[in-house]
Design an enzyme around this catalytic site. Sequence first.
Site, PDB file in Angstrom:
ATOM      1  CB  SER A   1      -0.889  -0.007   1.254  1.00 61.53           C
ATOM      2  OG  SER A   1      -1.520   1.241   1.441  1.00 61.53           O
TER       3      SER A   1
ATOM      4  CE1 TYR B   1      -3.861  -2.170   5.493  1.00 58.15           C
ATOM      5  CE2 TYR B   1      -3.118   0.054   4.962  1.00 58.15           C
ATOM      6  CZ  TYR B   1      -3.576  -1.188   4.559  1.00 58.15           C
ATOM      7  OH  TYR B   1      -3.729  -1.450   3.222  1.00 58.15           O
TER       8      TYR B   1
END
Length: 240
Positions: A146, A159
């Site tokens: 990501s 995350y």
Amino acid sequence: MDTGQPLAGQVAVITGAGRGIGAAIAHKLAKLGAAAVLCGRTQSTLDVTAKAILEDAGKTEVIPCDVTVLHQLEYAAARVDSTFGRLDILVNNAGIGGFNGPLHNLAPEEWDRILNTNLRGVYFAVRAFVPLMIRARSGHVINISSLSGKNALPNGAAYAASKWGLNGLTYSMAEELRPYNVRASVICPGSVDTELSPHTGKDPKKMLQPDDVAHAVAMLATQTPQSFVSEILLRPTQKP
């Protein structure tokens, strides 16, 4: 070989293949001729992906497994070896979101849940599947990370940490595997229109779509063997 099937005869394992990005990747690789081995926790969603691939005349196999459980991945790897005798592509896509407020308020069990899936799960998959590639002295590991692994993500620190860690893991693993002619790459998409997170305030029509990530995977998987792109940063054309 049929030029429309550049991956004909190859075998690809995709984790988190039941929906969203994973399903799109599996479908794309099957269209390119690979046998798509679908891994994920939920049989019913994997079956939906498999049905779509079969309706498109693709080859597929469903192996339910949880990436946080090493022996399940080892079983999946043994199944792949006994069924196909090879593994050419491993796409580590399984992951969960975690946008639960500031880190100092995050429950330890939530930290474990995020890191165990997004980072340790990739390690487990690599440990289980990569020996098949080393044996053949050929293969490509593609990790779906990501842009949160490149930038700060307030209220999503765990995350972000998992994705920063995944990037570092990929770069290091790539160097370890080069002597065996096995490549390792990471794709870092921006916001993708999936169920992973709410993306509050963003226009879904301008966000990346699962097929955009699948296209990037296909680019890597069909690259000529004497080189590899180690990292792709994927952004939408218009800011959502």
